[in-house]
Design a protein around this motif. Structure first.
Motif, short mmCIF file in Angstrom:
data_model
loop_
_atom_site.label_atom_id
_atom_site.label_comp_id
_atom_site.label_asym_id
_atom_site.label_seq_id
_atom_site.Cartn_x
_atom_site.Cartn_y
_atom_site.Cartn_z
N ALA A 63 0.84 -1.20 0.00
CA ALA A 63 0.00 0.00 0.00
C ALA A 63 0.87 1.25 0.00
N ASN A 64 1.91 1.25 0.84
CA ASN A 64 2.81 2.41 0.91
C ASN A 64 3.49 2.65 -0.42
N VAL A 88 0.87 8.84 10.54
CA VAL A 88 1.60 10.12 10.54
C VAL A 88 2.77 10.07 9.57
N ALA A 89 3.52 8.95 9.59
CA ALA A 89 4.69 8.87 8.71
C ALA A 89 4.27 8.96 7.25
N MET A 90 3.22 8.25 6.89
CA MET A 90 2.79 8.26 5.49
C MET A 90 2.22 9.62 5.11
N MET A 91 1.40 10.19 6.00
CA MET A 91 0.79 11.46 5.66
C MET A 91 1.84 12.56 5.54
N ALA A 92 2.76 12.59 6.51
CA ALA A 92 3.78 13.63 6.50
C ALA A 92 4.60 13.57 5.22
N GLY A 93 4.99 12.37 4.83
CA GLY A 93 5.78 12.22 3.62
C GLY A 93 5.04 12.73 2.41
N HIS A 94 3.76 12.37 2.30
CA HIS A 94 2.99 12.77 1.13
C HIS A 94 2.73 14.28 1.13
N VAL A 95 2.48 14.84 2.30
CA VAL A 95 2.28 16.30 2.36
C VAL A 95 3.56 17.01 1.95
N LEU A 96 4.68 16.51 2.46
CA LEU A 96 5.96 17.14 2.13
C LEU A 96 6.21 17.12 0.62
N ILE A 125 13.83 13.22 -1.47
CA ILE A 125 12.79 12.86 -0.52
C ILE A 125 11.97 11.69 -1.03
N CYS A 126 11.86 11.57 -2.35
CA CYS A 126 11.17 10.40 -2.91
C CYS A 126 11.90 9.13 -2.50
N ALA A 127 13.24 9.18 -2.62
CA ALA A 127 14.02 8.01 -2.21
C ALA A 127 13.81 7.74 -0.73
N LEU A 128 13.81 8.82 0.05
CA LEU A 128 13.60 8.69 1.50
C LEU A 128 12.22 8.10 1.78
N GLU A 129 11.23 8.53 0.99
CA GLU A 129 9.87 8.03 1.21
C GLU A 129 9.77 6.54 0.90
N LEU A 130 10.53 6.09 -0.12
CA LEU A 130 10.55 4.66 -0.41
C LEU A 130 11.09 3.91 0.80
N LEU A 131 12.14 4.49 1.39
CA LEU A 131 12.73 3.89 2.59
C LEU A 131 11.71 3.86 3.72
N VAL A 132 11.04 5.02 3.91
CA VAL A 132 10.06 5.12 4.99
C VAL A 132 8.93 4.11 4.78
N ALA A 133 8.53 3.93 3.51
CA ALA A 133 7.45 2.98 3.21
C ALA A 133 7.82 1.60 3.71
N GLY A 134 9.08 1.20 3.44
CA GLY A 134 9.54 -0.10 3.91
C GLY A 134 9.68 -0.13 5.42
N ILE A 135 10.29 0.92 5.98
CA ILE A 135 10.56 0.93 7.42
C ILE A 135 9.27 0.91 8.21
N GLN A 136 8.27 1.70 7.78
CA GLN A 136 7.02 1.75 8.54
C GLN A 136 6.30 0.42 8.50
N ALA A 137 6.33 -0.24 7.34
CA ALA A 137 5.72 -1.57 7.26
C ALA A 137 6.46 -2.51 8.20
N TYR A 138 7.79 -2.41 8.19
CA TYR A 138 8.61 -3.26 9.05
C TYR A 138 8.32 -2.99 10.52
N VAL A 139 8.25 -1.70 10.88
CA VAL A 139 8.01 -1.33 12.27
C VAL A 139 6.65 -1.86 12.73
N PHE A 140 5.67 -1.73 11.86
CA PHE A 140 4.32 -2.21 12.22
C PHE A 140 4.37 -3.71 12.48
N ALA A 141 5.01 -4.44 11.57
CA ALA A 141 5.08 -5.89 11.73
C ALA A 141 5.93 -6.26 12.94
N LEU A 142 7.04 -5.52 13.13
CA LEU A 142 7.95 -5.83 14.25
C LEU A 142 7.25 -5.61 15.58
#
Lengths: 164, 262
Positions: free
Chosen positions: B105-106, B191-199, B232-249
Motif C-alpha cells: 500500500a505504501n 503520521v509517517a505516510m501522511m507527512a511524507g505525502h504532504v511534504l 525525498i522520494c528516495a527517502l519516502e521509499l525507505l520510509v514505506a519499507g521501514i514503517q511496514a517493518y516497524v508495524f510488523a515488528l
C-alpha cells in the motif's frame, strides 16, 4: 485534513472495504499461499541438509576405504619385500653352492693335473736316466774301451744326477 | 488537485471520493461506498496476490521471482522466530499479510501515476485504516494472551522483581503503556505516510508555482525544490519499507508478550 473532516461519512466504508481486502489478503495469501511457500523452503532446506549428510557419509566411507586400502597396501608391500628378500637369499645361496661346486671341480682337475705332471716328470726323468745310462755306457766303451754293465752305469748316472 | 483555484492543495490527495454510482451502497444503514481508498485496497490486494503467486512455482531450485517471495516469507519467519521463538511460526500468515499489505500500500501510493493523470491514493495515510489494523493486532494480542494464560495474563503489568510496595504504582503505568500501544501503532504509520505525502506535495507546489512565477524563481526555487523532491522520494521509499517493518515488528513484539508473558 480529510482524514478528520470525512471521518463520520467514510469510516464505515473504510472499515468494510479494509475488512474485505485485508481479509482476502489474510485468508487467500497469508493462510493459503504463504504456508506452501514456507513448506517449499523447508523442503529445500531439508533436502540440502540430507544431501550434505549423505555427502559427509560418503566421504567418511571413502576415507575408511582409503585407510583400509592403505593398510592392505602396506601389508602387500611388506609381503613383497619379504618375497624379494627370500628370493635374493635363495639366489645367493644357490650361486654360492654353484661356485663352491665349480671350485671343487677345478681343484680336483688341478690336483689331477699336478699328479699327471709329476708322473710325466718322473717318466721323463726315468727316460733321461735310461738314455744317460746308455749314453754313459756308450761313451765309456768308446773312450775307454771298457764295457760297463748297465747297473754300474745307471748307478753312476744317478749319483751324477743327484749331485747335479 | 484544486487546479481551478490556481494553487496546489496538499491535503486534497487524502480526500476520499466514492467512485461513481456507489455513493448509496450501505449495509444496515452504514455507508459502504466503494471509494478511491477501497479501490487502492483492491489494487494492493491484487498486486500482492500476483507477487506471491509468482512465488508459488514451488521449484526446488528457485527462480528470481520465487527467490524474492521466499526471502519475504523467510524474513517474516526469522523475525517471528527471533522475537517469539518456535511458537512464532503460527503467526507468520498474519504478520506476513500485515507487513506485505502495508508495504505494498505504501509503495503503490508513492507511484508517480499523477504523470499520466491517475491519482494514487495511500490508504495507510488514513488513521481509520491504520487504526483498524492496529486494533486488529491488539485484539490478537489480547485474545492470545487470555487464551493461553487466562487471568494470569494480568501479571504482564507487574514486571519481574518489582518490590511489593511498588506494585500499586508500577501496575497502572504498565497498564497505560499497554493500552497506548494500539494508538501508537496506528498513529505512527498514519503520521509517517501522511507527512511524507504532504511534504512531497508541498515541494511539488513549490516547483510548479516557482516555475510559473518566472524563469528566475524557477531556478531559485523550483529547481532546488525539484532536486530535494528526488531525494525525498528516495527517502519516502525507505520510509514505506521501514514503517511496514516497524508495524510488523511491533506486532510481533506485542504477540511475544502475549505468548511468553515476560
Amino acid at each position: 485534513m480529510p482524514q478528520i473532516a470525512q471521518l463520520a461519512e467514510t469510516w464505515s466504508s473504510q472499515f468494510f472495504w479494509l475488512a474485505v481486502f485485508f481479509g482476502i489478503t489474510f485468508f487467500l495469501i497469508g493462510m493459503g499461499m504463504v504456508p506452501k511457500i514456507m513448506d517449499t523452503v523447508d523442503q529445500r532446506d531439508s533436502k540440502i541438509a540430507d544431501d550434505l549428510a549423505a555427502a559427509k557419509a560418503a566421504r567418511d566411507a571413502a576415507d575408511e576405504q582409503e585407510e583400509a586400502w592403505r593398510v592392505r597396501e602396506n601389508e602387500n608391500r611388506e609381503k613383497a619385500r619379504g618375497i624379494v628378500n627370500a628370493a635374493k637369499a635363495d639366489a645367493a645361496a644357490k650361486s654360492e653352492k654353484t661356485i663352491a661346486a665349480a671350485q671343487k671341480r677345478l681343484d680336483k682337475k688341478l690336483d689331477e693335473a699336478e699328479i699327471r705332471i709329476g708322473e710325466a716328470r718322473n717318466a721323463a726323468l726315468a727316460e733321461i736316466e735310461a738314455v744317460a745310462t746308455e749314453a754313459a755306457q756308450d761313451i765309456v766303451q768308446r773312450v775307454a774301451g771298457i764295457k760297463v754293465t748297465k747297473p754300474t752305469a745307471a748307478k753312476a748316472v744317478k749319483e751324477t744326477l743327484a749331485h747335479g | 488537485m484544486a487546479a481551478e483555484e490556481g494553487k496546489v492543495d496538499p491535503m486534497h490527495q487524502f480526500a476520499i471520493e466514492p467512485i461513481a454510482g456507489t455513493e448509496a451502497w450501505e449495509i444496515a444503514g452504514y455507508n459502504i461506498a466503494f471509494t478511491n481508498s477501497a479501490l487502492w485496497m483492491l489494487i494492493t490486494t491484487v498486486v500482492l496476490f500476483l507477487f506471491v503467486m509468482g512465488g508459488m512455482k514451488r521449484q526446488l531450485v528457485p527462480g528470481r521471482w520465487q527467490m524474492m517471495v521466499e526471502s519475504f516469507t523467510g524474513f517474516i519467519d526469522n523475525m517471528l522466530e527471533a522475537n517469539i521463538g518456535k511458537a512464532g511460526r503460527k503467526y507468520v500468515p498474519y504478520v506476513f499479510s500485515l507487513f506485505m499489505f502495508i508495504l505494498f500500500a505504501n509503495l503503490l501510493g508513492l507511484l508517480p501515476l499523477g504523470v499520466i493523470g491517475l491519482h494514487p491514493f495511500t490508504f495507510t495515510s488514513h488513521f481509520t485504516v491504520t487504526g483498524i489494523l492496529a486494533i486488529l493486532s491488539f485484539s490478537i494480542v489480547l485474545i492470545v494472551g487470555f487464551w493461553k494464560h487466562g487471568l494470569h495474563f494480568f501479571s504482564l503489568f507487574v514486571p519481574h522483581g518489582t518490590p511489593l510496595p511498588m506494585i500499586p504504582v508500577i501496575a497502572p503505568i504498565e497498564f497505560i503503556s499497554f493500552m497506548v500501544r494500539p494508538f501508537s501503532l496506528g498513529l505512527r504509520l498514519f503520521v509517517a505516510m501522511m507527512a511524507g505525502h504532504v511534504l512531497l506535495e508541498v515541494l511539488s507546489s513549490f516547483v510548479i508555482d516557482g516555475t510559473n512565477a518566472g524563469i528566475g524563481f524557477g531556478f531559485l526555487v523550483g529547481l532546488p525544490s525539484f532536486l530535494l523532491m528526488i531525494g525525498i522520494c528516495a527517502l519516502e521509499l525507505l520510509v514505506a519499507g521501514i514503517q511496514a517493518y516497524v508495524f510488523a515488528l511491533l506486532t510481533s513484539l506485542y504477540i511475544n508478550d502475549a505468548e511468553n508473558l515476560h
